[in-house]
Design a protein around this motif. Sequence first.
Motif, PDB file in Angstrom:
ATOM      1  N   TYR A 284     -10.569  -7.109   4.916  1.00 58.18           N
ATOM      2  CA  TYR A 284     -10.054  -8.415   4.518  1.00 58.18           C
ATOM      3  C   TYR A 284     -10.763  -9.519   5.295  1.00 58.18           C
ATOM      4  N   LYS A 285     -10.986  -9.292   6.579  1.00 58.52           N
ATOM      5  CA  LYS A 285     -11.671 -10.287   7.402  1.00 58.52           C
ATOM      6  C   LYS A 285     -13.100 -10.512   6.912  1.00 58.52           C
ATOM      7  N   VAL A 286     -13.804  -9.422   6.557  1.00 59.23           N
ATOM      8  CA  VAL A 286     -15.184  -9.557   6.081  1.00 59.23           C
ATOM      9  C   VAL A 286     -15.220 -10.355   4.783  1.00 59.23           C
TER      10      VAL A 286
ATOM     11  N   PHE B 132      -8.216 -26.753  -8.236  1.00 59.57           N
ATOM     12  CA  PHE B 132      -9.039 -26.235  -7.149  1.00 59.57           C
ATOM     13  C   PHE B 132      -8.349 -25.115  -6.371  1.00 59.57           C
ATOM     14  N   SER B 133      -7.058 -25.245  -6.152  1.00 59.07           N
ATOM     15  CA  SER B 133      -6.342 -24.267  -5.326  1.00 59.07           C
ATOM     16  C   SER B 133      -6.344 -22.866  -5.940  1.00 59.07           C
ATOM     17  N   ASP B 134      -6.616 -22.760  -7.248  1.00 54.71           N
ATOM     18  CA  ASP B 134      -6.674 -21.445  -7.892  1.00 54.71           C
ATOM     19  C   ASP B 134      -7.832 -20.596  -7.362  1.00 54.71           C
ATOM     20  N   PHE B 135      -8.822 -21.253  -6.752  1.00 52.81           N
ATOM     21  CA  PHE B 135      -9.994 -20.525  -6.273  1.00 52.81           C
ATOM     22  C   PHE B 135      -9.717 -19.685  -5.028  1.00 52.81           C
ATOM     23  N   VAL B 136      -8.613 -19.909  -4.353  1.00 58.22           N
ATOM     24  CA  VAL B 136      -8.356 -19.174  -3.109  1.00 58.22           C
ATOM     25  C   VAL B 136      -7.452 -17.964  -3.341  1.00 58.22           C
ATOM     26  N   GLU B 137      -7.265 -17.559  -4.578  1.00 55.72           N
ATOM     27  CA  GLU B 137      -6.380 -16.424  -4.860  1.00 55.72           C
ATOM     28  C   GLU B 137      -6.826 -15.196  -4.081  1.00 55.72           C
ATOM     29  N   GLY B 138      -5.899 -14.584  -3.381  1.00 55.75           N
ATOM     30  CA  GLY B 138      -6.190 -13.410  -2.565  1.00 55.75           C
ATOM     31  C   GLY B 138      -6.404 -13.747  -1.104  1.00 55.75           C
TER      32      GLY B 138
ATOM     33  N   GLY C  56       4.962 -20.691  10.654  1.00 58.36           N
ATOM     34  CA  GLY C  56       4.736 -20.433   9.230  1.00 58.36           C
ATOM     35  C   GLY C  56       5.667 -19.384   8.680  1.00 58.36           C
ATOM     36  N   SER C  57       5.099 -18.342   8.108  1.00 61.68           N
ATOM     37  CA  SER C  57       5.901 -17.245   7.547  1.00 61.68           C
ATOM     38  C   SER C  57       6.503 -16.354   8.620  1.00 61.68           C
ATOM     39  N   LYS C  58       6.050 -16.508   9.871  1.00 60.01           N
ATOM     40  CA  LYS C  58       6.529 -15.765  11.034  1.00 60.01           C
ATOM     41  C   LYS C  58       6.154 -14.285  10.977  1.00 60.01           C
ATOM     42  N   GLN C  59       6.529 -13.605   9.922  1.00 60.10           N
ATOM     43  CA  GLN C  59       6.142 -12.202   9.758  1.00 60.10           C
ATOM     44  C   GLN C  59       5.847 -11.910   8.284  1.00 60.10           C
ATOM     45  N   ILE C  60       4.827 -11.090   8.068  1.00 66.58           N
ATOM     46  CA  ILE C  60       4.485 -10.648   6.706  1.00 66.58           C
ATOM     47  C   ILE C  60       4.359  -9.136   6.749  1.00 66.58           C
ATOM     48  N   GLU C  61       5.182  -8.437   5.982  1.00 71.90           N
ATOM     49  CA  GLU C  61       5.150  -6.976   5.956  1.00 71.90           C
ATOM     50  C   GLU C  61       4.619  -6.510   4.599  1.00 71.90           C
ATOM     51  N   LEU C  62       3.617  -5.627   4.629  1.00 69.15           N
ATOM     52  CA  LEU C  62       2.983  -5.152   3.399  1.00 69.15           C
ATOM     53  C   LEU C  62       2.807  -3.638   3.435  1.00 69.15           C
ATOM     54  N   SER C  63       2.983  -3.012   2.283  1.00 68.82           N
ATOM     55  CA  SER C  63       2.600  -1.609   2.145  1.00 68.82           C
ATOM     56  C   SER C  63       1.085  -1.542   1.984  1.00 68.82           C
ATOM     57  N   TYR C  64       0.548  -0.338   2.092  1.00 70.25           N
ATOM     58  CA  TYR C  64      -0.899  -0.210   1.916  1.00 70.25           C
ATOM     59  C   TYR C  64      -1.300  -0.610   0.499  1.00 70.25           C
ATOM     60  N   GLY C  65      -0.473  -0.247  -0.475  1.00 73.52           N
ATOM     61  CA  GLY C  65      -0.755  -0.606  -1.868  1.00 73.52           C
ATOM     62  C   GLY C  65      -0.779  -2.110  -2.077  1.00 73.52           C
ATOM     63  N   GLN C  66       0.145  -2.822  -1.423  1.00 69.03           N
ATOM     64  CA  GLN C  66       0.183  -4.281  -1.548  1.00 69.03           C
ATOM     65  C   GLN C  66      -1.046  -4.924  -0.912  1.00 69.03           C
ATOM     66  N   LEU C  67      -1.463  -4.395   0.243  1.00 63.85           N
ATOM     67  CA  LEU C  67      -2.655  -4.915   0.902  1.00 63.85           C
ATOM     68  C   LEU C  67      -3.900  -4.642   0.060  1.00 63.85           C
ATOM     69  N   ASP C  68      -3.939  -3.484  -0.559  1.00 60.82           N
ATOM     70  CA  ASP C  68      -5.057  -3.129  -1.436  1.00 60.82           C
ATOM     71  C   ASP C  68      -5.111  -4.078  -2.640  1.00 60.82           C
TER      72      ASP C  68
ATOM     73  N   ILE D 292      -4.107  -7.188  -2.696  1.00 62.26           N
ATOM     74  CA  ILE D 292      -4.611  -8.476  -2.193  1.00 62.26           C
ATOM     75  C   ILE D 292      -6.125  -8.433  -2.060  1.00 62.26           C
ATOM     76  N   ILE D 293      -6.664  -7.329  -1.560  1.00 61.58           N
ATOM     77  CA  ILE D 293      -8.116  -7.190  -1.415  1.00 61.58           C
ATOM     78  C   ILE D 293      -8.796  -7.200  -2.783  1.00 61.58           C
ATOM     79  N   ASN D 294      -8.166  -6.594  -3.780  1.00 63.39           N
ATOM     80  CA  ASN D 294      -8.717  -6.635  -5.139  1.00 63.39           C
ATOM     81  C   ASN D 294      -8.764  -8.074  -5.671  1.00 63.39           C
ATOM     82  N   LYS D 295      -7.768  -8.881  -5.312  1.00 63.52           N
ATOM     83  CA  LYS D 295      -7.777 -10.288  -5.711  1.00 63.52           C
ATOM     84  C   LYS D 295      -8.935 -11.028  -5.040  1.00 63.52           C
ATOM     85  N   CYS D 296      -9.231 -10.656  -3.795  1.00 54.48           N
ATOM     86  CA  CYS D 296     -10.376 -11.250  -3.100  1.00 54.48           C
ATOM     87  C   CYS D 296     -11.675 -10.900  -3.824  1.00 54.48           C
ATOM     88  N   ARG D 297     -11.799  -9.648  -4.239  1.00 55.27           N
ATOM     89  CA  ARG D 297     -13.001  -9.226  -4.977  1.00 55.27           C
ATOM     90  C   ARG D 297     -13.184 -10.087  -6.237  1.00 55.27           C
TER      91      ARG D 297
END
Length: 388
Positions: free
Chosen positions: A121-123, A180-186, A223-235, A237-242
Motif C-alpha cells: 500500500y505504501k509503494v 477531482f476527489s474521485d481520483f483518490v479512490e483507494g 481523525g478516525s483514531k482506529q481503523i480495523e480491516l480484515s485481509y480481504g478488506q485491505l486487499d 483497497i489495494i485493488n482500488k489503488c490499482r
Amino acid sequence: MNFDDAIEMGNPSYAIKERFYQEFFRPFLNPEPARDAYQYFLDQAWFAWRHGVKKIDMQKVLFIQWMCNELLKNNSCELVQLMANIFDRTDDAATRISESERMFYEACKIETKFSTAVRHYKVFFESEFRLWATVPYYFLCKNYKIPNKASTPSTFVDISAAEKYQAIKNIKTQLIQGNFSDFVEGFDNELRNAGEGHDFYEITDNDTILFNVVDPETGKPKGSKQIELSYGQLDTIINKCRKSIWIFKNGIMIFLNNNPIIYSKIHNLRPLKVRDIFLRLKEFADERWFSLDEFNFDPNRQKANLTISYKKKIVGHGGGEIIFGNGERYDVISIEIRVKYLDQTLGVLQRFVMMIGKNRIPEIKIKVIDAEKKIISDMEFSKIELEK
C-alpha cells in the motif's frame, strides 16, 4: 504457483485482448496507435477487465485527458517538460511496484501477508500515486492557485504524495468533466500514516489488522483514531489503488496517442538503466514468441551482443468461455499467425535501438535461433547501418 508462472498463465490470447481493446480504448483513440503503442493498449485493456474498470471509470480517464488538453492550450513547452520528467521516473516506479507485487502475491503466513500488504500500500501511495497524480495536481496548481513550492514543471513530479493527495481530495470545485476527489479512490492518508514507515498498526487475535491513527506531534489519537480491516478488506483497497493508477496512466497515454506531435517531443532526459533496457526488451521479445537468451551491453555502451530464440507458447484451445461486462459470452479460442523470423528479429533490434536513443547507438551483434535450436542468423550491425 510462483509469481512469474501466475503472470505467464494469466496472460490471455491476442484475440481476447483485442476484444477488450475494442471495448475500452478504440472509441477514444485517434489516430490508430502505432505498433508499439497498440501493444501497450492491448495489455492495458486486459488490465482494465482484471481491475473491474466500468463506464464511470472511463469518464475519469477522459477527465485526465481533458486536463492534458487544457494544459496544452496554455503552455505546450511546460507540458512537454512535465511529461518528460514523469516518464523519466516510470521505470524506477515500475521496478518498485513489480517487486512489491511479487512479495504481496507470494506471502503465506497471515502476519507476513499483512506486513507485505501494508508495504505494498505504501509503494502504491508513495511511488505510483506521487508519479501519476502529477497531472491533476499540476492542473489544480495552475488553475486554482493551490499553494506549492515547485519552481519548474519538473519539480512538480517529485512533490510528495501526501501534498498531491490533500490538494486533489480537498478541492471543492466540481467541473462538468467530473469531480477531482474521485481520483483518490483507494488512497487514504490515515492508512498511509499509520502503516509502513510509522508502524502504528498491530495484528489482532481475530486475524485482522488494527491501524492506530496518531498525531505524530502529540502522540494522541486523531481523525478516525482506529481503523480495523480484515485481509480481504485491505486487499480490496489495494485493488482500488490499482484501478486509480490505471486511470491516471491511461488518461495521459490516450492524450499522447491523440497528440503525436507532443509525444514526439518527449525524450528521455537521462539514459535508461541497462537493467531496464533488458527487462523491456525481454518483455517485447516475449510478446513476439522469442526469449532473450543473451544480453551483454559493455559498461561504455559501445557494443552489445544479443541472442534471441524462438519460444513456443502454450495456448489453450477451446474448453471455456469469457463473459464481458455487458453480458456477452464468447468461446475461448486461439489464433496462430505465421510471420517471418526476419520481421520479428528486426522488430526486436529496432526496439533496442529506440530505447538507447539515436545519439547513443552502439555496434550490435544479434544471433537468432529457430524452433529446431539451429542458428539461422548471426549478424553484426555498425552504428552507421543502425542509424539508417
